[in-house]
Design an enzyme around this catalytic site. Structure first.
Site: not given
Length: 389
Positions: A125, A233, A282
């Site tokens: 991330s 995502d 994610h």
């Protein structure tokens, strides 16, 4: 602060940058400080942590890197690992993401990193974007310190964002509603964020924000980097204002989602080493199910192993890619979860698990209409969906 698991027999080092969004002005940094203190300060961090996924020391969970020296660097700088500003009159907060990485490297050199063969800078991330922003700087730092034998590489998971148009435009109030470009433009000023020189030179002064977007910074990088990115995502969809909660998705949203997958696939076509499953999710590399996901029959640990081998081989003699060992893996099917190995989806309200067909129905997917568009019998299309073709 950081966590270290030494593996004295190994000359491989894995440094992991934690993710967790960011904040870009006094108001949303204050809120973050109140609600997510562990992402703003190290005061309440536990004394030890258990590594999972690529940070696990169990060969069954981490077939390729289990024996490496592991370093977990928690994210307390809220600046996508880019900041270089101490607390000042102007700001009550210090943003030192880029400097934290440099300090950790300096300290690790005395703990065995100096004899490393390979240093893999990984992150998920915001940490994945942090890898793109810092991997070349880490390589330069080690060279300047006189360690020329260490091969520095990057592994960026779920940090390859698009600066696309939002599905519905919203004002930039907080991290979640703010369009990706606007948030970074504000953040970079607030954090005194720094981007790599080679990327900076590609853009006019004041437009350094471009370097936070993978497809723009990637061509300027010197170190090899492996990109792991879900085609759909969840963090990208969130900032694009597509919220998949309970209500069936309208046709406009459905087309937007499919188009997002296409755009993302396009930006990865010139990326040498990539793994991009058509799933709605994610982050992956620190999940314990990370070995289960496959693209075209190849798992992520296997693809990383192939990438390692290809770098090792090319160092020797620049050979062509290894047969049967792919490193450019991108799903070609067009909608979320058309890959049967995707992680299970749960209904956000009930917590119930859903299979692909339930999920598509939940998304307002019109089987009749889609079958017609594809020139198929509805039953045949459903069969293909449930087998993931």
């Amino acid at each position: 602060s950081y966590y270290l698991k030494e593996s004295r027999g190994s000359r491989r080092w894995l440094l992991f940058l934690e993710g967790g969004w960011y904040c870009f002005n006094r108001e949303n940094c204050d809120t973050r400080f109140d609600t997510m203190r562990r992402l703003m300060s190290s005061k309440q961090w536990p004394a030890t942590r258990v590594g999972t996924g690529i940070l696990s020391s169990q060969p069954e969970e981490n077939p390729h890197w289990w024996n490496a020296n592991m370093v977990f660097i928690p994210y307390c700088s809220s600046d996508v690992w880019s900041g270089a500003s101490s607390k000042s009159e102007k700001s009550e907060y210090a943003f030192m993401g880029a400097l934290i990485i440099q300090e950790v490297i300096k300290e690790l050199v005395g703990k065995g990193l100096s004899t490393a063969k390979v240093l893999l800078l990984a992150g998920s991330s915001a940490g994945g974007t942090g890898v793109l922003l810092n991997v070349d700087r880490v390589a330069e730092q080690l060279e300047e310190m006189g360690y020329h034998g260490i091969q520095v590489r990057g592994l960026a998971d779920s940090g390859w964002f698009l600066d696309n148009k939002q599905y519905r435009r919203t004002d930039c109030i907080d991290t979640i509603t703010c369009a990706p470009t606007e948030a970074i433009k504000r953040g970079i000023r607030y954090w005194n964020g720094i981007v790599p020189e080679r990327c900076k030179l590609q853009f006019k002064e004041g437009e350094e924000w471009n370097c936070f977007f993978g497809y723009k910074i990637y061509p300027t990088l010197r170190c090899p980097v492996f990109i792991v990115q879900w085609l759909f995502d969840e963090a990208q969809l969130t900032v694009d204002n597509v919220h998949l909660t309970g209500q069936p998705v309208q046709e406009g949203q459905w087309l937007y989602i499919q188009n997002l997958g296409r755009e993302l696939r396009n930006t990865l076509k010139d990326v040498t080493a990539s793994f991009a499953p058509a799933c709605l999710s994610h982050e992956i590399i620190t999940r314990n199910h990370w070995t289960d996901i496959q693209v075209k029959g190849t798992s992520l640990p296997r693809a990383l192993h192939c990438w390692d081998r290809s770098l090792h081989e090319s160092n020797k003699n620049g050979k062509t890619p290894l047969k049967g060992c792919p490193i450019h893996l991108i799903d070609s099917c067009p909608w979320p979860h058309c890959n049967p190995s995707c992680p299970t989806i749960r209904d956000q309200f009930t917590g119930q698990e859903m299979n692909v067909i339930q999920f598509l129905m939940h998304m307002g997917f019109d089987v009749q209409k889609m079958a017609q568009q594809q020139g198929l019998e509805p039953s045949k299309l459903l069969g293909m969906l449930s087998s993931g073709n």
